[in-house]
Design an enzyme around this catalytic site. Structure first.
Site, short mmCIF file in Angstrom:
data_model
loop_
_atom_site.label_atom_id
_atom_site.label_comp_id
_atom_site.label_asym_id
_atom_site.label_seq_id
_atom_site.Cartn_x
_atom_site.Cartn_y
_atom_site.Cartn_z
N GLY A 128 36.16 43.63 25.44
CA GLY A 128 36.95 44.22 24.35
C GLY A 128 37.89 45.35 24.74
CG ASN A 151 43.41 43.23 26.60
OD1 ASN A 151 44.56 43.64 26.78
ND2 ASN A 151 42.69 42.66 27.56
CE LYS A 176 37.13 24.30 18.12
NZ LYS A 176 37.57 25.35 19.03
CG MET A 226 36.51 33.78 26.83
SD MET A 226 38.14 33.58 27.58
CE MET A 226 38.14 34.89 28.79
NE ARG A 227 33.28 30.23 20.47
CZ ARG A 227 32.43 29.27 20.77
NH1 ARG A 227 32.73 28.01 20.58
NH2 ARG A 227 31.24 29.57 21.27
CG HIS A 235 45.91 33.41 30.63
ND1 HIS A 235 44.58 33.05 30.47
CD2 HIS A 235 46.28 32.97 31.86
CE1 HIS A 235 44.18 32.40 31.56
NE2 HIS A 235 45.18 32.34 32.41
C1 GAR Z 1 41.45 39.68 29.61
O1 GAR Z 1 41.73 39.79 30.98
C2 GAR Z 1 42.24 38.55 28.98
O2 GAR Z 1 43.53 38.41 29.51
C3 GAR Z 1 41.38 37.37 29.33
O3 GAR Z 1 40.07 37.83 29.08
C4 GAR Z 1 40.01 39.22 29.40
C5 GAR Z 1 39.33 39.94 28.28
O4 GAR Z 1 39.09 41.27 28.65
N1 GAR Z 1 41.71 36.21 28.54
C6 GAR Z 1 41.71 34.97 29.02
O5 GAR Z 1 41.36 34.69 30.16
C7 GAR Z 1 42.20 33.91 28.04
N2 GAR Z 1 42.20 32.64 28.64
P1 GAR Z 1 38.71 42.35 27.54
O6 GAR Z 1 37.57 41.72 26.70
O7 GAR Z 1 38.21 43.55 28.29
O8 GAR Z 1 39.92 42.63 26.70
#
Ligand code: GAR
Length: 187
Positions: free
Chosen positions: A12, A14, A66, A91-92, A110
């Site tokens: 979390g 981001n 879903k 992640m879905r 991403h």
């Molecule tokens: C981030 O690096 C995001 O870009 C990636 O998951 C991480 C979450 O980090 N997303 C993906 O890979 C999407 N396919 P966070 O939970 O610390 O924000």
């Protein structure tokens, strides 16, 4: 005041950067009113509590399909008047129910220069491939895995051998690009 929902499945960081971006004014005239999380044990749930952001935490296995859990999410978002949905480590694959009701208003981050290295473990995959320029992409969400129209990207040159250092650089770049891109979209 525009109202954001942020979806996350894990750490979390981001999510927190977007909340703080709204509070500091990097993202103008907006607030995060909902954290949606599909893993009750995820650290993002604690962050949402600490930051005083409302949350919708669910376990996909508790639903028949879903569509069933996405309908519940979309109903809650409708009731809160959500303007923009930001996926941040959710992640879905987003399904028809959410795309039908929020399509065009869902974006994702991403940690690669898409279309290179889609899917889980993108930073590790790029590192093992031996790329010299890494990156971050923000894109619209459609029914594909990390597909959809690209909205912004940043390139991160890195030729070192320290994976942790690389991850730290990429995550820092993510928080900056995501908050700036959200601000531009809302403006
Ligand atoms: C981030 O690096 C995001 O870009 C990636 O998951 C991480 C979450 O980090 N997303 C993906 O890979 C999407 N396919 P966070 O939970 O610390 O924000």
């Amino acid at each position: 005041m525009r109202r954001l929902a942020v979806f996350a499945s894990g750490n979390g960081a981001n999510f927190e950067a977007i909340v703080e971006g709204c509070r500091s004014g990097v993202i103008g005239n907006a607030e995060v009113v909902l954290c949606v999380c599909d893993k009750p044990e995820a650290y993002v749930v604690e962050r949402a509590e600490r930051l005083g952001v409302g949350k919708l935490v669910f376990t996909p296995k508790d639903y028949a399909s879903k569509s069933d859990y996405e309908k519940e999410i979309a109903d809650v978002m409708d009731s809160l008047g959500i303007d923009l949905v930001c996926l941040a480590g959710y992640m879905r694959i987003v399904g028809e129910e959410l795309l039908g009701r929020y399509g065009g208003r869902i974006i994702n981050i991403h940690p690669s220069l898409l279309p290179a290295f889609p899917g889980v473990g993108a930073i590790r995959a790029a590192f093992e491939y031996g790329v010299k320029v890494y990156g971050v992409t923000i894109h619209e969400v459609d029914s594909s895995l990390d597909g959809g129209k690209i909205l912004s990207q940043v390139a991160i040159p890195y030729e070192g051998a320290d994976f942790e250092e690389l991850k730290t650089e990429i995550h820092k770049a993510e928080h900056k690009l995501y908050t700036e891109t959200i601000n531009k979209i809302l403006a």
